[in-house]
Design an enzyme around this catalytic site. Structure first.
Site, mmCIF file in Angstrom:
data_model
loop_
_atom_site.group_PDB
_atom_site.id
_atom_site.type_symbol
_atom_site.label_atom_id
_atom_site.label_comp_id
_atom_site.label_asym_id
_atom_site.label_seq_id
_atom_site.Cartn_x
_atom_site.Cartn_y
_atom_site.Cartn_z
ATOM 1 N N SER A 125 -2.723 77.596 -22.350
ATOM 2 C CA SER A 125 -3.138 78.592 -21.192
ATOM 3 C C SER A 125 -3.401 79.960 -21.710
ATOM 4 O O SER A 125 -2.661 80.132 -22.967
ATOM 5 C CB SER A 125 -2.227 78.463 -19.997
ATOM 6 O OG SER A 125 -2.257 79.614 -19.206
ATOM 7 N N LYS B 69 3.535 77.841 -23.574
ATOM 8 C CA LYS B 69 1.914 77.673 -23.845
ATOM 9 C C LYS B 69 1.846 78.326 -25.149
ATOM 10 O O LYS B 69 0.694 77.854 -25.891
ATOM 11 C CB LYS B 69 1.177 78.255 -22.608
ATOM 12 C CG LYS B 69 1.502 77.452 -21.510
ATOM 13 C CD LYS B 69 1.124 75.949 -21.804
ATOM 14 C CE LYS B 69 1.097 75.050 -20.791
ATOM 15 N NZ LYS B 69 0.758 73.766 -20.839
ATOM 16 N N TYR C 32 7.016 79.869 -18.646
ATOM 17 C CA TYR C 32 6.040 78.856 -18.829
ATOM 18 C C TYR C 32 4.972 79.458 -19.949
ATOM 19 O O TYR C 32 4.441 78.783 -20.639
ATOM 20 C CB TYR C 32 5.151 79.193 -17.362
ATOM 21 C CG TYR C 32 3.693 78.267 -17.523
ATOM 22 C CD1 TYR C 32 3.866 76.882 -17.405
ATOM 23 C CD2 TYR C 32 2.399 78.896 -17.567
ATOM 24 C CE1 TYR C 32 2.609 76.048 -17.572
ATOM 25 C CE2 TYR C 32 1.374 78.013 -17.561
ATOM 26 C CZ TYR C 32 1.342 76.406 -17.355
ATOM 27 O OH TYR C 32 0.208 76.099 -17.725
#
Length: 261
Positions: free
Chosen positions: A150, A167, A163
């Protein structure tokens, strides 16, 4: 090499495992690879959605089977690979797309157990999968692995920090595996999408104010669709990308090229 001999995106005869492929980006990747000739394994936690996607692919003339797998369980990852090998004898392409994000908020309030879950599912599970399929690829001296990361891994964020950390770790996992597996002619690359219209990101794109702000800052003026990722994944898995490895390809409509992202 003359242009007449340049490879095209042809995955005929290849076997591809795509995690998190019952919907969204994973589904688009599976359907695109199937159209390019690959036999695809549809996998997510629940069997029925996987069967629905596999049935649709077969109805369109492709080859697909459903193998449910919760990537948080190593035994289920082993089963995913074992079932694929038993049915089709090989794994040529691995797409690590499944991920989880059970926490939205600042790192100061992040419970330890949720941080562990995020890193376990989004990073360690990808390593498990890669190590599981690498021996067969090494024996054939041919293979392609993709990790869906991402653009969050490229920046800080007050609400998606945990998160995004996972990533960013995925990006480094890609680089390290590319170095380790390269001598066996296994290519490892990552794709870093921006905001894509998926169920996973629904809380972001359904927020009209947030979405309009992102679209305003994006040179192409829109958020992404799953099919914006599917074609690139098929290309990276094909012989057309035979000299590309260790790279993270950003697919964000240009948002990270601006000074307002």
């Amino acid at each position: 090499m003359s242009s007449a001999n340049l490879p095209i995106i042809d995955l005929t005869g290849k076997v591809a495992i795509i995690t998190g492929s019952s919907r969204g980006i994973g589904r688009s990747i599976a359907e695109t690879m199937a159209r390019a000739g690959a036999r695809v394994v549809i996998s997510s936690r629940k069997r029925e959605p996987c069967e629905d996607v596999a049935t649709g692919i077969r109805a369109s003339g492709g080859e697909a089977m459903a193998v449910p797998c919760n990537i948080s369980e190593k035994a289920q990852i082993d089963n995913l690979v074992d079932v694929t090998l038993a049915a089709w004898g090989r794994v040529d392409i691995l797409v690590c797309n499944a991920a989880s994000n059970p926490y939205f908020g600042p790192l100061t309030g992040l419970p330890d157990e949720l941080f562990t879950k995020i890193m376990h599912n989004n990073v360690l599970a990808n390593l498990w999968l890669a190590r599981r399929v690498a021996p067969g690829m090494s024996e054939r001296r041919d293979g392609a692995m993709l990790v869906i990361s991402s653009i969050g891994g490229l920046r800080g964020d007050a609400w998606l920090g945990a998160y995004n950390m996972s990533k960013a770790a995925d990006m480094q996992l890609v680089r390290n595996l590319a170095v380790e597996f390269g001598p066996a002619n296994i290519r490892v690359n990552g794709i870093a999408p921006g905001l894509i219209k998926t169920d996973f990101a629904r809380a972001l794109w359904e927020n009209q104010q947030l979405r309009e702000g992102i679209e305003t800052r994006t040179p192409l003026g829109r958020i992404g669709e799953p099919d914006d990722i599917g074609g690139l994944a098929a290309f990276l898995a094909s012989s057309a990308a035979s000299f590309i490895t260790g790279q993270i390809l950003v697919v964000d409509g240009g948002v990270t090229t601006t000074n307002a992202w």
